[in-house]
Design a protein around this motif. Structure first.
Motif, PDB file in Angstrom:
ATOM      1  N   SER A  47     -16.793 -10.082  38.926  1.00  0.00           N
ATOM      2  CA  SER A  47     -16.166  -9.192  37.959  1.00  0.00           C
ATOM      3  C   SER A  47     -17.083  -9.040  36.748  1.00  0.00           C
ATOM      4  O   SER A  47     -17.848  -9.937  36.426  1.00  0.00           O
ATOM      5  N   GLY A  48     -16.996  -7.907  36.109  1.00  0.00           N
ATOM      6  CA  GLY A  48     -17.826  -7.679  34.935  1.00  0.00           C
ATOM      7  C   GLY A  48     -17.630  -6.270  34.423  1.00  0.00           C
ATOM      8  O   GLY A  48     -17.194  -5.386  35.166  1.00  0.00           O
ATOM      9  N   GLY A  53     -24.353  -4.546  35.446  1.00  0.00           N
ATOM     10  CA  GLY A  53     -25.325  -4.958  36.460  1.00  0.00           C
ATOM     11  C   GLY A  53     -24.737  -5.321  37.819  1.00  0.00           C
ATOM     12  O   GLY A  53     -25.444  -5.840  38.682  1.00  0.00           O
ATOM     13  N   LYS A  54     -23.450  -5.056  38.023  1.00  0.00           N
ATOM     14  CA  LYS A  54     -22.833  -5.419  39.299  1.00  0.00           C
ATOM     15  C   LYS A  54     -23.458  -4.625  40.456  1.00  0.00           C
ATOM     16  O   LYS A  54     -23.780  -5.192  41.496  1.00  0.00           O
ATOM     17  N   ASP A 101     -17.012  -1.868  42.860  1.00  0.00           N
ATOM     18  CA  ASP A 101     -16.000  -1.194  42.030  1.00  0.00           C
ATOM     19  C   ASP A 101     -14.642  -1.017  42.724  1.00  0.00           C
ATOM     20  O   ASP A 101     -14.102   0.097  42.804  1.00  0.00           O
ATOM     21  N   VAL A 102     -14.102  -2.126  43.183  1.00  0.00           N
ATOM     22  CA  VAL A 102     -12.821  -2.100  43.903  1.00  0.00           C
ATOM     23  C   VAL A 102     -11.699  -1.468  43.063  1.00  0.00           C
ATOM     24  O   VAL A 102     -10.758  -0.890  43.598  1.00  0.00           O
ATOM     25  N   GLN A 103     -11.814  -1.536  41.723  1.00  0.00           N
ATOM     26  CA  GLN A 103     -10.716  -1.016  40.880  1.00  0.00           C
ATOM     27  C   GLN A 103     -10.405   0.453  41.168  1.00  0.00           C
ATOM     28  O   GLN A 103      -9.294   0.913  40.943  1.00  0.00           O
ATOM     29  N   ASP A 134     -14.171  -4.296  37.806  1.00  0.00           N
ATOM     30  CA  ASP A 134     -14.277  -4.477  36.355  1.00  0.00           C
ATOM     31  C   ASP A 134     -13.359  -5.595  35.859  1.00  0.00           C
ATOM     32  O   ASP A 134     -13.293  -5.868  34.678  1.00  0.00           O
ATOM     33  N   ARG A 135     -12.598  -6.218  36.754  1.00  0.00           N
ATOM     34  CA  ARG A 135     -11.757  -7.352  36.383  1.00  0.00           C
ATOM     35  C   ARG A 135     -11.493  -8.181  37.641  1.00  0.00           C
ATOM     36  O   ARG A 135     -11.797  -7.740  38.747  1.00  0.00           O
TER      37      ARG A 135
END
Lengths: 235, 450
Positions: A47-48, A53-54, A101-103, A134-135
């Motif tokens: 997460s980030g 940079g993911k 980016d699963v969100q 992102d979380r």
């Protein structure tokens, strides 16, 4: 003065794990390298914040893994969710499945279910699954609790942001790669006045590179940067 | 092979990395190429069409560039270099083969999709799963005679799937000639859809009805899929009438599964229905120690297991995720797993669960801390009791987010970036001279980052 038109040729942007500046993410980076080399079959959830940079890590993972002869799928859901969840079918045949980016698919029943199925099939066949968002999984607005519990199964890592020194290093290395001179004082100015997410900084450098090419200059001076970044403001 | 490598190199330098990684990387080439042809496998029809539409021209032109004399013809197919390309005639066999491959199954093809590593020996018993475990063992000993069907329900990640496989493995041991099939309900649906597409529905029916024990996981995923429910209804009846064992799991009681036909719901309740509850603390501790041993050959000190069991309560998958994180940290740092070490590792993990820090949440947390209103953060009020917290919030925003000074200023009610700069300098100065401020700042930093 006549401006040279910059050629529409992007840098050969091969994204690798080796040019990721680890900062406080050394453990995560080491783990990804082990996974790329087939020495670790962990499932990971990274997460980030956006732009931290993911995607670099996931694409770098794929690039290194492929050099080891392993097959990979990189699935950036920010782009793909507009297409069809059918594109996940059969992906469990890949050695490494990196879902970025699963969100973006949270609350979409079709996508959530497709990702759930992919997870089960891939897990049964001992593939490497790497997710980013992102979380953390606990806070994703997922409708399917079964998907959430599976995303929580592996090791969860939060991408730590680079500190001032790390960001300076990033700017210097990337400027050098583009054949640009960037004095520390000028880099400092960028870090104070612009959004400091690595993605934004790289975009800025790209913009400056184009402008510098048009003016045939190598030195990024403060007045030059100011004039380039006035419109639009820097991030 | 060389021509494809050349193509790859060209595509990688021409395409944005994201496109290259998403669409080109998953393409695979088989070891043996038909002459004069470049055969490429795409994982599914979607990728195949996409590549055809968007990249085929480029691929062909790079191939010509590489060798204009003997340019191979590109043939895109669905498949994987792990196996022969799936075509309609052999699809069903492919599926069966894949099932077998995925589970290291025994040679007689009687145990399909059963994972050998899920057994009763490593299924930790507790009050929460006692009944389900006992019923499962009884069925494993004498399938088809005890309870039929056995319906196990409980929340996600509590060990239903483990129990199903354990029963399957026990059946195989007790009655080796029995054919046992495990399928997730989604797997049932997918296989059925493929069978319909390829006109092999009779073979599918035959396959489902030829087993002695059918283990279907997560039946709630049949919800709303009428054709699958109908097919499953007939399968159920056929097996039930010939006294073959049926075991089902779901996340809730049969009658409460929405979107299922009543006739299925009522059948699901014909045998024994047992619940698996979330494990209590002692069971969580036992599970942790068991998994540490089994997965990592690590002896987890009991105080560490108790601490972790207290912190992670939701389900067993999350418990395992926490364990993985602690063990990974230990392996990376070379430090032994002590209580302090585990606390630190879990703090990282819990942080990874958190939302990303935003300016809004900094404003809210700082306002709460000083018992002022969130709207004060955006106001022009210059009284010390409001202005100081606002400066602290600005300073935290600079430290904890990537936002630029102008962006931060903007988020605080449209203030100038020099105001933010002044605030961060002021707070840095005060942290050295005013212990109250230093203490507050430290507390807020801790609240926000953990």
């Amino acid at each position: 003065m006549s401006h040279q038109l910059p050629l529409a040729v992007a840098l050969p942007l091969q994204i690798t794990l080796d040019d990721f500046i680890p900062g406080e993410n050394r453990q995560l980076l080491a783990l990804l390298k082990q996974i790329a080399d087939g020495k670790n079959n962990e499932t990971l959830f990274i997460s980030g914040a956006s732009g931290s940079g993911k995607s670099h890590l996931l694409m770098g993972l794929c690039s290194q893994a492929e050099q080891q002869g392993r097959s990979c799928a990189y699935l950036p859901l920010e782009q793909l969710y507009r297409l069809s969840p059918e594109l996940l079918t059969g992906m469990e045949e890949m050695d490494i499945i990196a879902v970025d980016d699963v969100q973006h698919i949270a609350t979409d029943p079709g996508w959530e279910e497709a990702l759930f199925v992919l997870f089960n099939l891939a897990h049964e066949q001992h593939r490497n699954l790497i997710f980013s968002a992102d979380r953390g999984p606990a806070h994703l607005p997922l409708a399917l609790p079964d998907l959430r519990s599976r995303l929580s199964w592996g090791g969860a890592y939060q991408l730590q942001t680079l500190d001032q020194d790390g960001l300076m290093e990033l700017l210097q290395i990337q400027a050098q790669n583009r054949g640009l001179q960037l004095k520390p004082k000028v880099a400092q100015w960028l870090l104070t006045h612009c959004n400091r997410s690595p993605r934004n900084l790289l975009n800025l450098l790209e913009q400056l590179d184009q402008a510098a090419l048009a003016e045939k200059r190598h030195k990024l001076t403060l007045p030059f940067i100011r004039s380039c970044l006035q419109h639009p403001p820097c991030g | 092979m060389e021509h494809w490598n050349y193509c790859l190199a060209r595509l990688e330098s021409e395409l944005p990395p994201q496109q290259f990684n998403t669409w080109i990387r998953p393409l695979q080439i088989p070891d043996a190429q038909p002459s004069g042809t470049l055969q490429l496998f795409a994982p599914n029809a979607f990728v195949l069409d996409w590549v055809k539409t968007h990249y085929l021209q480029n691929i062909e032109s790079y191939l010509r560039e590489y060798d204009s004399e003997a340019t191979p013809k590109v043939r895109l197919e669905i498949g994987s270099s792990r196996k022969a390309p799936a075509n309609t005639a052999t699809r069903q066999d492919q599926e069966i083969k894949r099932d077998n491959k995925s589970t290291n199954r025994d040679s007689k093809d009687l145990l399909i999709n059963i994972n050998h590593s899920f057994t009763f020996e490593n299924y930790v018993e507790g009050k929460s799963n006692q009944l389900a475990r006992a019923a499962g063992m009884q069925i494993g000993e004498s399938p088809g005679t005890a309870y039929n069907p056995l319906f196990i329900y409980g929340g996600t990640g509590l060990g239903k799937t483990h129990l199903l496989h354990a029963i399957g493995n026990l059946i195989a041991r007790q009655t080796p000639h029995y054919k046992v099939l495990y399928l997730h309900s989604e797997g049932f649906v997918t296989e059925m859809v493929k069978a319909l597409q390829h006109n092999t529905i009779d073979a599918f029916k035959q396959r489902m009805r030829s087993v002695n024990a059918l283990l279907i996981d997560d039946v709630q995923f049949f919800a709303g899929k009428e054709r699958s429910q109908e097919e499953f209804f007939h399968t159920f009846n056929a097996l039930f009438e010939s006294q073959q064992q049926i075991i089902l799991t779901s996340d809730r009681f049969p009658k409460e599964v929405d979107g299922l036909e009543d006739r299925l719901k009522s059948r699901f309740g014909w045998g024994l229905t047992v619940a698996i509850e979330p494990p209590d603390l002692e069971t969580r501790v036992a599970i942790l120690m068991n998994k540490a041993q089994k997965l990592f050959a690590v002896e987890l000190p009991s105080e560490v297991a108790f601490f972790m069991g207290q912190r992670v309560r939701s389900n067993i998958r999350e418990l395992e995720g926490a364990l993985r994180r602690v063990v990974a940290n230990a392996q990376f740092t070379g430090r032994p797993i002590t209580l302090d070490f585990a606390k630190e590792a879990l703090r990282d993990m819990i942080a990874a669960q958190d939302k990303v820090i935003t300016i809004e949440n900094i404003q809210k947390i700082v306002a709460d801390y000083y018992k002022i209103r969130s709207s004060d953060m955006l106001s022009k009020n210059r009284s010390r009791t409001i202005a100081r917290p606002r400066q602290i919030a600005m300073s935290l925003a600079k430290e904890l987010t990537n936002h630029s000074l102008p962006e931060i200023g903007n988020a605080f009610g449209g203030k100038d970036h020099t105001t933010v700069l002044y605030a961060t300098r002021k707070i840095n100065e005060l942290k050295d001279t005013d212990t109250r401020i230093a203490e507050d700042y430290k507390n807020l930093l801790r609240t926000l980052s953990h």
